[in-house]
Design a protein around this motif. Structure first.
Motif, mmCIF file in Angstrom:
data_model
loop_
_atom_site.group_PDB
_atom_site.id
_atom_site.type_symbol
_atom_site.label_atom_id
_atom_site.label_comp_id
_atom_site.label_asym_id
_atom_site.label_seq_id
_atom_site.Cartn_x
_atom_site.Cartn_y
_atom_site.Cartn_z
ATOM 1 N N ILE A 267 18.361 41.704 17.740
ATOM 2 C CA ILE A 267 19.667 41.977 18.371
ATOM 3 C C ILE A 267 19.663 41.273 19.724
ATOM 4 O O ILE A 267 18.962 41.697 20.653
ATOM 5 N N LEU B 125 26.256 46.578 19.455
ATOM 6 C CA LEU B 125 27.087 45.403 19.172
ATOM 7 C C LEU B 125 28.463 45.553 19.804
ATOM 8 O O LEU B 125 29.006 44.595 20.362
ATOM 9 N N ASP C 250 29.967 43.117 22.770
ATOM 10 C CA ASP C 250 31.288 42.485 22.736
ATOM 11 C C ASP C 250 32.112 42.848 23.962
ATOM 12 O O ASP C 250 32.882 42.025 24.479
ATOM 13 N N GLN D 115 29.602 33.942 17.964
ATOM 14 C CA GLN D 115 28.456 34.079 17.073
ATOM 15 C C GLN D 115 27.174 34.515 17.799
ATOM 16 O O GLN D 115 26.185 34.853 17.156
ATOM 17 N N HIS E 183 26.220 37.141 19.475
ATOM 18 C CA HIS E 183 25.708 38.505 19.353
ATOM 19 C C HIS E 183 25.312 38.860 17.916
ATOM 20 O O HIS E 183 24.655 39.887 17.707
ATOM 21 N N ARG E 184 25.684 38.030 16.933
ATOM 22 C CA ARG E 184 25.351 38.282 15.529
ATOM 23 C C ARG E 184 24.880 36.982 14.870
ATOM 24 O O ARG E 184 25.399 36.567 13.840
ATOM 25 N N TRP F 32 22.404 36.132 13.075
ATOM 26 C CA TRP F 32 21.872 36.212 11.712
ATOM 27 C C TRP F 32 22.980 36.137 10.663
ATOM 28 O O TRP F 32 22.735 35.755 9.527
ATOM 29 N N GLN F 33 24.217 36.465 11.049
ATOM 30 C CA GLN F 33 25.335 36.395 10.107
ATOM 31 C C GLN F 33 25.804 34.962 9.905
ATOM 32 O O GLN F 33 26.215 34.581 8.806
ATOM 33 N N LYS F 34 25.740 34.161 10.966
ATOM 34 C CA LYS F 34 26.280 32.805 10.921
ATOM 35 C C LYS F 34 25.220 31.755 10.622
ATOM 36 O O LYS F 34 25.522 30.704 10.052
ATOM 37 N N ARG G 88 17.301 38.735 10.455
ATOM 38 C CA ARG G 88 18.091 39.953 10.574
ATOM 39 C C ARG G 88 17.382 40.920 11.514
ATOM 40 O O ARG G 88 16.161 40.941 11.609
ATOM 41 N N GLU H 219 19.952 47.449 12.125
ATOM 42 C CA GLU H 219 21.310 46.987 12.418
ATOM 43 C C GLU H 219 22.159 48.177 12.850
ATOM 44 O O GLU H 219 22.352 49.120 12.073
ATOM 45 N N ASP I 43 28.472 48.293 13.127
ATOM 46 C CA ASP I 43 29.285 47.227 13.703
ATOM 47 C C ASP I 43 30.747 47.474 13.376
ATOM 48 O O ASP I 43 31.160 47.316 12.245
#
Length: 463
Positions: free
Chosen positions: A337, A415, A419, A442, A444-445, A447-449, A456, A460, A463
């Protein structure tokens, strides 16, 4: 030849000359010895599974700067400072045995170890030596609180309402013009910092922190004056007129007062800060933001007085649990994170962390990673330049659900917090360079992008 009437001044976290009641006398002694004993327990490992000392390098450096500067102040006033390393009660008892003082003066401490040291010395003093224990480090003395200990308010809000209604904050005392001379036969000494830890002697704060703390009374007063008065002259929206708006910031020198480091070692007293804010308000008028600085001082008083009631329970009643992989990843800034990892890297690199970041990393450790809160509190004790035992352990008890505040289940969605307080990801990219090339939405996250580059997170958050 008649033995001179000698007082011994035993310093703890009261490393200042001005507004120090230990240095004001109704009946001055003929000679005076001022001594600071670095507790050898603070040089022991902070955890049985780790070699790092309870006093981490940033803390030791600031402490040693503070004692060195204090010695210079005392010398200018005709006195000196003796610094010892060892068991505080034993070192003080040996000095009393050698000097046979008329009294020992020491500041009252709310914490269990320091209070036990004072009691241990009292039991060893010879007849003819008095022990004066003086309230010296809070806005409001324990004896002036408008309620008995058994009527302790159930929350900080109730405490604040009572003391704001019923208490006037005493004005701080000026520094003495001169002090009694050093006893003729008393030793002098100041062990070099390298004697404690070479790492501490060479430690420097990471410049990305944008603020380098210098220990000592003069540096504390310079910061106090700069924060209160410098920004208006150059049109900056910072300082006491803007504190409430900026206090949730993450980066920069002036989003926070940063007084806490000097308060923690007693280079500044809370009454000096309170009076300085009142002086500013006398010139500019009171506003919500300037009040909020004194509000934070009341929080500090609350924790200090509550610590006396809690005793050893402040620190939890069991031995620290073993270190585990989740905790080690958290303290190293490897949880996945970015908002947490950036903060933990800042903490270890600078010895400081914003209040907003402290709340988030604590919540994530306890609520998401399910790690015992006491490990987090002990790691903060190792790292933080502004470590203050009642405030640090009291706040961590809240996070762990064992504090005095009735709201025991507070959870930070880290998260969502990221933001809100770091919307463009500037803070996380400052401490995690791998994020610099990612778009703001992107960071702060990641691993998603970019799952091929970013793992990961360990846990988690919602969110």
């Amino acid at each position: 030849m008649t033995q001179p009437l000698t007082d011994i001044i035993w310093l703890h976290d009261d490393l200042r000359v001005a507004d120090n009641l230990l240095l004001h006398f109704a009946s001055p002694p003929e000679a005076m010895l001022v001594v600071y004993v670095l507790d050898e327990r603070k040089l022991a490992p902070w955890h049985p599974d780790d070699e790092g000392m309870r006093l981490g390098p940033a803390r030791i450096r600031f402490l040693w700067q503070s004692v060195m500067e204090l010695r210079g102040q005392l010398l200018r006033l005709g006195s000196d400072l003796l610094v010892k390393i060892g068991s505080p009660a034993d070192e003080m008892a040996a000095l009393c045995q050698a000097l046979r003082p008329r009294r020992v003066r020491v500041s009252h401490s709310p914490c269990a170890d320091e209070a036990a040291d004072i009691d241990a010395l009292r039991a060893q003093l010879s007849a003819g030596t008095e022990l004066d224990v003086i309230d010296n480090n809070t806005l409001i003395d324990a004896g002036s609180l408008p309620f008995a200990w058994q009527e302790w308010p159930g929350s900080f809000s109730a405490f604040r309402r009572r003391v704001e209604k019923d208490n006037e904050i005493p004005a701080p005392l000026a520094a003495p013009v001169t002090l009694p001379p050093w006893p003729d036969d008393a030793s002098r000494g100041f062990p070099p910092l390298q004697h404690l830890c070479r790492e501490s002697a060479n430690w420097q704060a990471d410049p990305r922190g944008e603020f380098d703390y210098g220990g000592g009374e003069a540096a504390g007063h310079a910061r106090l004056q700069d924060y209160l008065w410098a920004h208006e002259a150059i049109g900056e929206q910072a300082g006491p007129a803007y504190y409430k708006q900026t206090r949730n910031g993450l980066a920069g020198a002036d989003f926070s007062t940063r007084f806490s480091a000097w308060l923690s070692r007693g280079c500044l007293s809370p009454r000096q800060v309170h009076q300085a804010v009142k002086d500013w308000e006398a010139s500019h008028g009171q506003c919500e933001s300037s009040y909020w600085i004194t509000f934070e001082l009341l929080w500090r008083d609350y924790f200090h007085h509550a610590a006396e009631l809690d005793g050893a329970g402040l620190f939890g009643r069991r031995a620290l649990p073993p270190l585990n992989d989740a905790f080690n990843a958290w303290r190293a800034g490897r949880t996945g994170i970015p908002f947490i990892d950036a903060a933990m890297i800042e903490l270890s690199s600078t010895g400081f962390l914003s209040n907003r970041a402290r709340q988030n990393v604590a919540s994530y450790l306890v609520k998401d990673l399910k790690v015992d809160w006491r490990l987090g509190a002990a790691w903060f004790e190792h790292c933080l330049i502004d470590f203050d035992a009642p405030s640090n352990w009291g706040n961590w008890r809240y996070v762990g659900g064992t504090g005095r505040d009735p709201r025991r289940n507070r959870y930070f969605n880290v998260l969502g917090q990221a933001d809100r307080y770091d919307p463009a990801g500037h803070y996380v990219a400052r401490w995690l360079p791998a994020l610099v090339d990612l778009p703001a939405d992107q960071r702060h996250r990641p691993w998603q992008k970019a799952p091929e580059h970013f793992a990961r997170p360990l846990a988690e958050p919602y969110d």
